[in-house]
Write a protein that holds these residues in place. Structure first.
Motif, PDB file in Angstrom:
ATOM      1  N   TYR A 379     -81.834  11.333  45.625  1.00 18.50           N
ATOM      2  CA  TYR A 379     -81.149  12.073  46.682  1.00 18.50           C
ATOM      3  C   TYR A 379     -79.721  12.285  46.199  1.00 18.50           C
ATOM      4  CZ  TYR A 379     -84.434   8.901  49.068  1.00 18.50           C
ATOM      5  OH  TYR A 379     -85.503   8.137  49.418  1.00 18.50           O
ATOM      6  N   SER A 380     -79.152  13.421  46.601  1.00 23.29           N
ATOM      7  CA  SER A 380     -77.782  13.667  46.155  1.00 23.29           C
ATOM      8  C   SER A 380     -76.952  14.326  47.248  1.00 23.29           C
ATOM      9  CB  SER A 380     -77.813  14.552  44.906  1.00 23.29           C
ATOM     10  OG  SER A 380     -76.513  14.685  44.415  1.00 23.29           O
ATOM     11  N   LEU A 381     -75.720  13.877  47.382  1.00 20.98           N
ATOM     12  CA  LEU A 381     -74.783  14.499  48.321  1.00 20.98           C
ATOM     13  C   LEU A 381     -73.561  14.923  47.530  1.00 20.98           C
ATOM     14  CD1 LEU A 381     -74.788  11.971  51.303  1.00 20.98           C
ATOM     15  CD2 LEU A 381     -75.780  14.260  51.300  1.00 20.98           C
ATOM     16  N   LEU A 382     -73.072  16.127  47.783  1.00 23.46           N
ATOM     17  CA  LEU A 382     -71.869  16.596  47.089  1.00 23.46           C
ATOM     18  C   LEU A 382     -70.676  16.439  48.031  1.00 23.46           C
ATOM     19  CD1 LEU A 382     -73.345  19.823  45.503  1.00 23.46           C
ATOM     20  CD2 LEU A 382     -72.721  17.731  44.296  1.00 23.46           C
ATOM     21  N   ILE A 383     -69.527  16.067  47.455  1.00 23.87           N
ATOM     22  CA  ILE A 383     -68.356  15.871  48.314  1.00 23.87           C
ATOM     23  C   ILE A 383     -67.545  17.159  48.477  1.00 23.87           C
ATOM     24  CG2 ILE A 383     -68.168  13.397  47.804  1.00 23.87           C
ATOM     25  CD1 ILE A 383     -65.776  14.165  45.944  1.00 23.87           C
ATOM     26  N   ASN A 384     -67.893  18.175  47.689  1.00 22.74           N
ATOM     27  CA  ASN A 384     -67.279  19.512  47.844  1.00 22.74           C
ATOM     28  C   ASN A 384     -65.758  19.520  47.744  1.00 22.74           C
ATOM     29  OD1 ASN A 384     -69.852  20.615  48.341  1.00 22.74           O
ATOM     30  ND2 ASN A 384     -69.752  19.827  50.440  1.00 22.74           N
ATOM     31  N   ALA A 385     -65.223  18.691  46.866  1.00 28.92           N
ATOM     32  CA  ALA A 385     -63.758  18.633  46.713  1.00 28.92           C
ATOM     33  C   ALA A 385     -63.228  19.812  45.893  1.00 28.92           C
ATOM     34  CB  ALA A 385     -63.345  17.322  46.061  1.00 28.92           C
ATOM     35  N   GLY A 386     -64.129  20.532  45.206  1.00 30.56           N
ATOM     36  CA  GLY A 386     -63.670  21.577  44.284  1.00 30.56           C
ATOM     37  C   GLY A 386     -63.281  20.917  42.978  1.00 30.56           C
ATOM     38  N   PRO A 387     -63.034  21.728  41.927  1.00 33.15           N
ATOM     39  CA  PRO A 387     -62.764  21.141  40.611  1.00 33.15           C
ATOM     40  C   PRO A 387     -61.598  20.162  40.642  1.00 33.15           C
ATOM     41  CG  PRO A 387     -62.812  23.546  40.497  1.00 33.15           C
ATOM     42  CD  PRO A 387     -62.946  23.185  41.931  1.00 33.15           C
ATOM     43  N   GLU A 388     -61.777  18.994  40.025  1.00 32.32           N
ATOM     44  CA  GLU A 388     -60.670  18.034  39.883  1.00 32.32           C
ATOM     45  C   GLU A 388     -60.329  18.008  38.401  1.00 32.32           C
ATOM     46  OE1 GLU A 388     -59.989  13.942  42.152  1.00 32.32           O
ATOM     47  OE2 GLU A 388     -60.991  13.616  40.238  1.00 32.32           O
ATOM     48  N   ARG A 389     -59.153  18.516  38.060  1.00 30.63           N
ATOM     49  CA  ARG A 389     -58.805  18.692  36.648  1.00 30.63           C
ATOM     50  C   ARG A 389     -57.898  17.589  36.106  1.00 30.63           C
ATOM     51  NH1 ARG A 389     -58.755  24.202  34.923  1.00 30.63           N
ATOM     52  NH2 ARG A 389     -57.699  23.387  33.098  1.00 30.63           N
ATOM     53  N   ALA A 390     -57.023  17.041  36.952  1.00 28.63           N
ATOM     54  CA  ALA A 390     -56.134  15.982  36.460  1.00 28.63           C
ATOM     55  C   ALA A 390     -56.987  14.761  36.119  1.00 28.63           C
ATOM     56  CB  ALA A 390     -55.117  15.614  37.534  1.00 28.63           C
ATOM     57  N   VAL A 391     -56.597  14.045  35.079  1.00 24.50           N
ATOM     58  CA  VAL A 391     -57.348  12.845  34.703  1.00 24.50           C
ATOM     59  C   VAL A 391     -57.365  11.840  35.856  1.00 24.50           C
ATOM     60  CG1 VAL A 391     -57.262  10.825  33.190  1.00 24.50           C
ATOM     61  CG2 VAL A 391     -57.122  13.113  32.221  1.00 24.50           C
ATOM     62  N   ALA A 392     -56.252  11.716  36.550  1.00 24.48           N
ATOM     63  CA  ALA A 392     -56.194  10.785  37.684  1.00 24.48           C
ATOM     64  C   ALA A 392     -56.983  11.372  38.852  1.00 24.48           C
ATOM     65  CB  ALA A 392     -54.743  10.566  38.092  1.00 24.48           C
ATOM     66  N   SER A 393     -57.922  10.598  39.335  1.00 26.00           N
ATOM     67  CA  SER A 393     -58.772  11.077  40.425  1.00 26.00           C
ATOM     68  C   SER A 393     -58.051  10.871  41.765  1.00 26.00           C
ATOM     69  CB  SER A 393     -60.068  10.282  40.389  1.00 26.00           C
ATOM     70  OG  SER A 393     -60.993  10.836  41.269  1.00 26.00           O
ATOM     71  N   THR A 394     -57.964  11.918  42.565  1.00 27.59           N
ATOM     72  CA  THR A 394     -57.259  11.813  43.849  1.00 27.59           C
ATOM     73  C   THR A 394     -58.139  12.324  44.988  1.00 27.59           C
ATOM     74  OG1 THR A 394     -56.212  13.952  43.368  1.00 27.59           O
ATOM     75  CG2 THR A 394     -54.933  11.960  42.881  1.00 27.59           C
ATOM     76  N   LYS A 395     -58.338  13.659  45.009  1.00 29.27           N
ATOM     77  CA  LYS A 395     -59.094  14.215  46.144  1.00 29.27           C
ATOM     78  C   LYS A 395     -60.562  13.801  46.086  1.00 29.27           C
ATOM     79  CE  LYS A 395     -59.788  18.728  43.925  1.00 29.27           C
ATOM     80  NZ  LYS A 395     -59.782  20.183  44.142  1.00 29.27           N
ATOM     81  N   ALA A 396     -61.068  13.483  44.902  1.00 25.27           N
ATOM     82  CA  ALA A 396     -62.470  13.034  44.834  1.00 25.27           C
ATOM     83  C   ALA A 396     -62.621  11.717  45.590  1.00 25.27           C
ATOM     84  CB  ALA A 396     -62.906  12.878  43.384  1.00 25.27           C
ATOM     85  N   LEU A 397     -61.631  10.817  45.424  1.00 28.02           N
ATOM     86  CA  LEU A 397     -61.715   9.504  46.092  1.00 28.02           C
ATOM     87  C   LEU A 397     -61.799   9.654  47.612  1.00 28.02           C
ATOM     88  CD1 LEU A 397     -61.319   6.334  46.132  1.00 28.02           C
ATOM     89  CD2 LEU A 397     -58.919   6.854  46.532  1.00 28.02           C
ATOM     90  N   THR A 398     -60.913  10.455  48.186  1.00 30.32           N
ATOM     91  CA  THR A 398     -60.915  10.553  49.656  1.00 30.32           C
ATOM     92  C   THR A 398     -62.192  11.244  50.138  1.00 30.32           C
ATOM     93  OG1 THR A 398     -59.421  12.443  49.380  1.00 30.32           O
ATOM     94  CG2 THR A 398     -58.433  10.357  50.037  1.00 30.32           C
ATOM     95  N   GLY A 399     -62.703  12.183  49.334  1.00 32.07           N
ATOM     96  CA  GLY A 399     -63.981  12.828  49.684  1.00 32.07           C
ATOM     97  C   GLY A 399     -65.132  11.835  49.620  1.00 32.07           C
ATOM     98  N   GLN A 400     -65.119  11.001  48.586  1.00 30.52           N
ATOM     99  CA  GLN A 400     -66.192   9.990  48.440  1.00 30.52           C
ATOM    100  C   GLN A 400     -66.163   9.030  49.625  1.00 30.52           C
ATOM    101  OE1 GLN A 400     -64.754   8.527  44.717  1.00 30.52           O
ATOM    102  NE2 GLN A 400     -65.821  10.053  43.485  1.00 30.52           N
ATOM    103  N   MET A 401     -64.948   8.583  49.983  1.00 32.23           N
ATOM    104  CA  MET A 401     -64.853   7.630  51.107  1.00 32.23           C
ATOM    105  C   MET A 401     -65.287   8.287  52.411  1.00 32.23           C
ATOM    106  SD  MET A 401     -61.673   5.074  50.465  1.00 32.23           S
ATOM    107  CE  MET A 401     -60.335   6.209  50.363  1.00 32.23           C
TER     108      MET A 401
END
Ligand code: M6R
Length: 590
Positions: A379-401
């Motif tokens: 099963y898969s869910l996408l967080i739909n944050a859009g491309p994350e280009r900076a090496v440091a993960s930011t918007k992906a984290l808040t989307g995952q949470m």
């Protein structure tokens, strides 16, 4: 790790096209770069140490319609021009760019040396063009020789090879991602979609154990082992070119921090039936495990608290790289939840393999649609944050949470309540991230930029956020930062606090507020300079970073100003926040 991009077709600017595309992959590796073009029937290679983003459109490769290039994150062999990819064969008819590690390369290289091949680099990758060349002596067919070479390799790899005689590109995948872009006037092959996104949105995914060969007009996918042809669907990707660009911002990291004004709401916008089904699957599972790496691992740790407090369900977190020894607890009724922005992280894929070998089901929470983890999970869910280009993960984290919290609410039959809370939180983030607020954080960064140590404390779900704050500050500003559970301080770390040491306390309006404030008071008593990230001010704070009160979603809100602080610390200290030293965005090696 390492960006790969190649083109074959009717265009005659393949060299500069590849250089431009590689600039969009630089987050995958940036210690050196190189491009191979077919010019006058032979391979011409240009390579350099340093970042490809500083390179102007190349004039060395005019009138070329077959090219392959690479941005490197060194594994085998130091950062030198000779070790940079592409690597060529003796006759300069084959050039290869490679991602991954060929474990038995020394043995293969010795065998090739005995057959007269000589090598100029220290890399494992250089054996690939030579071995293909060797096999072409027997078959003459480039694709068959490449397939045969792959059979000799141990380890995980993805490579792209060009051959000037047949005017073809061949790509093979065992572990490291490769994607085909279907253009109007040729084919693109890359390790990541942003390389060719401005040319086409139609893609075909190469799966593990597959190979593809194209001359720019025809394309054939096949099984790497048997050679049997495979039919592939063309899939249209949904990300836009604008989403993958910096726009008005100086760096991707700041853009992505600011994107959180909307990205949390996008994460919450999930198919309700699917969330309910997955919530039931977790409720019914006999043992649920959460794994991820780095920042994604911190989302998993926070979810342990979400599942405990909101769903009253025990789940087990482990960093993906430590999951191996958990296999004793896995059975067909167990569930593994994997969290990954890129969907390509090797340790996470390994954890999935272990779970699958025990018959357990896997739920993936990813950002990149079509990534290996997204496609290989049950099963898969996408967080739909859009491309994350900076090496440091930011918007992906808040989307995952946000997604994990939504599932926790659904597990307790409170999906609507969870949706409401998270959407309200999203609009509070939107209000919070105003220019005055961002300036305030920049000023704080200015004030503490010369400090050599920084400590962050949190309790409950703010504890994983304290650990995450430390990662953010370490990786982009290179300041020594450490995160702790507030209650752990007096068991040792408090010995590190001196007069003026900056200490960030992550606070919520919750049942642990009094405890974490006490911990901050203990730090202040030893000279700590206390920065409070909290909905309400407190006399212990030397500086108060006000955040909205978000209830159970406080962790999602509290991490954001610290991401911004990390960003500004990097900039003030003259570091490039988008491409920190020694790191790469997608860690595809174990
Ligand atoms: O793509 P993934 O989310 O699987 O990546 C996991 C980590 O490599 C990643 O979060 C890493 O820790 C970031 N550089 C942290 O900002």
């Amino acid at each position: 790790m390492c960006g790969i991009f190649g083109y074959v077709g009717q265009r005659n600017d393949a060299g500069s096209l590849v250089i431009d595309g590689l600039k969009n992959l630089e987050y995958r590796g940036y210690d050196s770069w190189g491009v191979a073009c077919k010019t006058n029937g032979k391979v011409t290679i240009e390579k350099e140490i340093g970042k490809i983003s500083t390179v102007e459109r190349a004039d060395f490769a005019q009138q070329c319609s077959l090219a392959a290039g690479h941005t490197r994150w060194a594994t085998h062999g130091g950062v030198t021009k000779l070790n940079a990819h592409p690597h060529a064969n003796s006759n300069q008819t084959i050039a290869v760019v490679h991602n991954g590690i060929i474990e038995n390369y020394q043995e293969i290289r010795e065998g090739l040396k005995q057959k007269g091949h000589s090598f100029v680099s220290e890399t494992d990758s250089e054996i690939i063009p030579h071995l293909i060349e060797e096999y072409m002596k027997e078959t003459d067919d480039f694709a068959s020789a490449a397939r045969r070479a792959c059979k000799d390799f141990d380890g995980r790899f993805g490579f792209l090879a060009l051959n000037t005689e047949s005017n073809t590109l061949v790509a093979a995948r065992r572990g490291s991602p490769l994607i085909v872009g279907v253009g109007k006037d040729g084919y693109f092959i890359a390790s990541d979609i942003p390389a060719f996104m401005e040319h086409t949105k139609l893609v075909q995914y190469l799966d593990d154990g597959e190979m593809v060969v194209t001359d720019g007009t025809n394309i054939i996918f096949s099984d790497l082992e048997t050679g049997e042809e495979i039919q592939k669907r063309e899939i249209e990707i949904t990300w836009s070119v604008e989403q993958a660009q910096k726009g008005e911002f100086d760096h991707f990291m700041l853009k992505e921090i600011m994107d959180q004004k909307e990205s949390v709401a996008r994460a919450v916008n999930q198919n309700e039936d699917q969330i309910i089904t997955l919530a039931e699957a977790i409720n019914n599972a006999q043992g649920t495990f959460l794994v991820g790496c780095g920042t994604a691992a911190k989302a998993c740790m926070a979810a342990e608290y979400f599942f405990s407090v909101i769903a009253e369900k025990h789940v087990n977190f482990a960093p993906a790289s430590e999951f191996k020894l958990y296999h004793h607890f896995l059975k067909p009724e167990s569930l593994l939840i994997v969290v990954s922005q890129s969907g390509e992280t090797a340790d996470v894929l390994e954890a999935m393999k272990i779970a699958k070998s025990k018959g357990s089901k896997v739920l993936a929470i990813c950002n990149v649609e079509g990534s290996t983890i997204d496609r290989e999970a049950d099963y898969s869910l996408l967080i739909n944050a859009g491309p994350e280009r900076a090496v440091a993960s930011t918007k992906a984290l808040t989307g995952q949470m946000a997604v994990l919290m939504l599932i926790a609410y659904a597990m307790n039959d409170k999906l609507r309540e969870g949706q409401k809370l998270l959407l309200e939180t999203s609009s509070k983030i939107n209000d919070m991230l105003n220019p005055r607020y961002v300036n305030f954080i920049e000023e704080l960064a200015e004030k503490i930029q010369d400090k050599s140590d920084l400590f962050i404390i949190g309790k409950s779900w703010n504890y994983p956020m304290a650990l995450e704050s430390a990662i953010k500050i370490q990786e982009v500003s290179y300041v020594h930062a450490e995160g702790f559970a507030g209650g752990e301080l007096k068991h040792g770390p408090i010995a590190l606090i001196e007069e003026g040491t900056p200490c960030i306390a992550l606070v919520g309006n919750d049942e642990v507020k009094a405890d974490i404030i006490s911990n901050a008071i203990e730090l202040k008593a030893r000279g700590g300079f206390i920065v409070g990230v909290a909905p309400e001010n407190n006399e212990v704070f030397d500086v108060w970073i006000k955040v909205p009160d978000a209830g159970t979603a406080q962790a999602i809100v509290n991490i954001i100003p610290v991401q911004a602080l990390a960003y500004f610390l990097a900039v003030k200290r003259g570091k490039d926040p988008d491409m920190p030293r020694n790191l790469a965005k997608s860690v595809t090696v174990k």
